[in-house]
Scaffold this motif. Structure first.
Motif, PDB file in Angstrom:
ATOM      1  N   GLY A   1      35.737  28.467   3.793  1.00 14.40           N
ATOM      2  CA  GLY A   1      36.329  29.681   4.060  1.00 14.40           C
ATOM      3  C   GLY A   1      37.776  29.320   4.580  1.00 14.40           C
ATOM      4  O   GLY A   1      38.392  28.379   4.866  1.00 14.40           O
ATOM      5  N   HIS A   2      38.708  30.506   4.080  1.00 16.57           N
ATOM      6  CA  HIS A   2      40.081  30.480   4.283  1.00 16.57           C
ATOM      7  C   HIS A   2      40.463  31.966   4.158  1.00 16.57           C
ATOM      8  O   HIS A   2      39.954  32.639   3.827  1.00 16.57           O
ATOM      9  N   ILE A   3      41.835  31.807   4.401  1.00 14.53           N
ATOM     10  CA  ILE A   3      42.761  33.148   4.254  1.00 14.53           C
ATOM     11  C   ILE A   3      43.923  33.132   3.194  1.00 14.53           C
ATOM     12  O   ILE A   3      43.987  31.911   2.863  1.00 14.53           O
ATOM     13  N   HIS A   4      44.573  33.777   3.022  1.00 20.17           N
ATOM     14  CA  HIS A   4      45.702  33.854   2.153  1.00 20.17           C
ATOM     15  C   HIS A   4      47.212  34.075   2.788  1.00 20.17           C
ATOM     16  O   HIS A   4      47.550  35.323   2.770  1.00 20.17           O
TER      17      HIS A   4
ATOM     18  N   ILE B   1      49.983  40.124   1.405  1.00 18.25           N
ATOM     19  CA  ILE B   1      49.415  41.181   2.174  1.00 18.25           C
ATOM     20  C   ILE B   1      48.087  41.671   1.559  1.00 18.25           C
ATOM     21  O   ILE B   1      47.182  42.301   2.251  1.00 18.25           O
ATOM     22  N   LEU B   2      47.987  41.655   0.182  1.00 21.42           N
ATOM     23  CA  LEU B   2      46.691  41.684  -0.498  1.00 21.42           C
ATOM     24  C   LEU B   2      46.345  40.636  -1.311  1.00 21.42           C
ATOM     25  O   LEU B   2      47.137  40.036  -1.749  1.00 21.42           O
ATOM     26  N   SER B   3      45.020  40.354  -1.559  1.00 16.92           N
ATOM     27  CA  SER B   3      44.447  39.242  -2.217  1.00 16.92           C
ATOM     28  C   SER B   3      43.225  39.885  -3.027  1.00 16.92           C
ATOM     29  O   SER B   3      42.852  40.743  -2.385  1.00 16.92           O
ATOM     30  N   GLY B   4      42.995  39.230  -3.876  1.00 13.98           N
ATOM     31  CA  GLY B   4      41.653  39.630  -4.611  1.00 13.98           C
ATOM     32  C   GLY B   4      40.896  38.500  -5.621  1.00 13.98           C
ATOM     33  O   GLY B   4      41.825  37.614  -5.749  1.00 13.98           O
ATOM     34  N   THR B   5      40.048  38.798  -6.353  1.00 14.62           N
ATOM     35  CA  THR B   5      39.440  38.076  -7.294  1.00 14.62           C
ATOM     36  C   THR B   5      38.904  39.150  -8.566  1.00 14.62           C
ATOM     37  O   THR B   5      38.319  40.227  -8.149  1.00 14.62           O
TER      38      THR B   5
ATOM     39  N   PHE C   1      32.494  37.253   3.145  1.00 16.05           N
ATOM     40  CA  PHE C   1      33.554  37.871   4.008  1.00 16.05           C
ATOM     41  C   PHE C   1      33.124  37.684   5.519  1.00 16.05           C
ATOM     42  O   PHE C   1      31.957  38.005   5.745  1.00 16.05           O
ATOM     43  N   GLU C   2      34.124  37.399   6.435  1.00 12.58           N
ATOM     44  CA  GLU C   2      33.772  37.195   7.773  1.00 12.58           C
ATOM     45  C   GLU C   2      34.435  38.297   8.531  1.00 12.58           C
ATOM     46  O   GLU C   2      35.667  38.558   8.419  1.00 12.58           O
ATOM     47  N   ASP C   3      33.786  38.877   9.686  1.00 11.43           N
ATOM     48  CA  ASP C   3      34.500  39.742  10.478  1.00 11.43           C
ATOM     49  C   ASP C   3      35.552  39.243  10.962  1.00 11.43           C
ATOM     50  O   ASP C   3      35.457  38.104  11.751  1.00 11.43           O
TER      51      ASP C   3
ATOM     52  N   HIS D   1      37.331  34.410   3.919  1.00 12.74           N
ATOM     53  CA  HIS D   1      36.364  34.346   3.040  1.00 12.74           C
ATOM     54  C   HIS D   1      36.001  33.002   2.307  1.00 12.74           C
ATOM     55  O   HIS D   1      36.780  32.036   2.565  1.00 12.74           O
ATOM     56  N   GLU D   2      34.966  32.938   1.928  1.00  8.29           N
ATOM     57  CA  GLU D   2      34.348  31.719   1.178  1.00  8.29           C
ATOM     58  C   GLU D   2      33.613  31.865  -0.020  1.00  8.29           C
ATOM     59  O   GLU D   2      32.943  33.029  -0.329  1.00  8.29           O
ATOM     60  N   VAL D   3      33.407  30.997  -0.960  1.00  6.95           N
ATOM     61  CA  VAL D   3      32.614  30.938  -2.002  1.00  6.95           C
ATOM     62  C   VAL D   3      31.404  30.142  -1.749  1.00  6.95           C
ATOM     63  O   VAL D   3      31.554  28.981  -1.357  1.00  6.95           O
ATOM     64  N   LEU D   4      30.290  30.806  -1.549  1.00  8.41           N
ATOM     65  CA  LEU D   4      29.026  29.940  -1.145  1.00  8.41           C
ATOM     66  C   LEU D   4      28.550  29.140  -2.368  1.00  8.41           C
ATOM     67  O   LEU D   4      28.612  29.685  -3.454  1.00  8.41           O
ATOM     68  N   PRO D   5      27.737  27.999  -2.233  1.00  5.58           N
ATOM     69  CA  PRO D   5      27.327  27.332  -3.392  1.00  5.58           C
ATOM     70  C   PRO D   5      26.082  28.062  -4.068  1.00  5.58           C
ATOM     71  O   PRO D   5      25.317  28.588  -3.545  1.00  5.58           O
TER      72      PRO D   5
END
Length: 199
Positions: A111-114, A118-122, A136-138, A180-184
Motif C-alpha cells: 500500500g502506498h500513495i503518490h 495531483i492525479l495518478s493512474g495505471t 483501493f483503501e477508503d 492503493h496496492e497490488v495484491l499478489p
C-alpha cells in the motif's frame, strides 16, 4: 428524510481499445526489462518481483514513439478527470512521470500513495488470468476507529476497500492521495502495466 453524499472519492475508468498500441507497448516493456540494467538492479534490491523502470528511466515518451502517443492520450484523459473533479486549473494537468511495470506471478506492491502529484493512474497492457488485482483503501479509514464492519453486500461506495481485477486496455485514474496496492496474484505469466503521475 434525506441522506446526502459528502466528500466522495472518484475513480476514473476508460478503455483504450487500441490493440496495436497495446501490443507495441507490451513489446517495449519487455525490451526495457531486458535492457535496463539499472532498473533491474533497483527492482532486485527493493524486492520488486519482476522489473520496474520507476527509479531508472524518466524519459520514456522521448525514448519511444509508443510512449509519446500514450502520453498524449493520458493528458486528454487526465484533463477530463480534472473537469469531473471540479479542479480550478489554469491549464491541463501536466504529465510529471511515467514508468513501466513487469510483475512476475505472485508479485505484489504494498500500500502506498503518490506524494507531490495531483492525479495518478495505471494503464494495464498485459493482464493474464489470475493476475494481481489493484485494491483501493477508503482515505478516511484511520479516522474510523470505532466504526463497525460493513456488510458483505455493502455498495461499493461504502466499503473500506475496493478491489478491481484489471483487464488489458483498462485505464484507471485517481487522486494521488488515494492509498492503493497490488495484491499478489497466482498467474504464471507477466502482468504488464504503465503507471504515471500528473502535477
Amino acid at each position: 428524510m434525506t441522506t446526502r453524499t459528502l466528500f466522495p472519492t472518484l475513480l476514473y475508468e476508460a478503455d483504450l481499445a487500441d490493440e496495436a498500441l497495446l501490443e507495441t507497448l507490451a513489446y517495449s516493456i519487455r525490451t526495457l526489462a531486458e535492457d535496463d540494467t539499472a532498473g533491474r538492479c533497483w527492482s532486485r534490491d527493493h524486492g520488486y518481483k519482476g522489473y520496474t523502470s520507476y527509479a531508472s528511466l524518466n524519459d520514456l515518451p522521448r525514448r519511444d514513439p509508443a510512449f509519446a502517443d500514450l502520453a498524449k492520450l493520458l493528458v486528454r484523459h487526465a484533463a477530463a478527470f480534472a473537469t469531473d473533479l471540479a479542479f480550478d486549473l489554469a491549464r491541463k494537468p501536466r504529465l510529471d512521470s511515467l514508468w513501466v511495470n513487469l510483475l512476475k506471478g505472485g508479485g505484489q506492491h504494498s500500500g502506498h500513495i503518490h506524494p507531490h502529484s495531483i492525479l495518478s493512474g495505471t494503464l494495464y497492457v498485459g493482464v493474464p488470468p489470475s493476475a494481481g488485482s489493484i485494491r483501493f483503501e477508503d482515505p478516511r479509514l484511520a479516522q474510523q476507529m470505532a466504526a463497525p464492519p460493513r456488510r458483505a453486500d455493502a455498495p461499493e461506495d461504502r466499503r473500506a476497500f475496493v478491489t478491481i481485477a484489471p483487464r488489458p486496455g483498462q485505464l484507471l485514474l485517481w487522486e494521488s492521495y488515494l492509498r492503493h496496492e497490488v495484491l499478489p496474484g497466482t498467474a504464471r505469466a507477466d502482468r504488464l502495466s504503465i503507471s504515471f503521475n500528473f502535477a
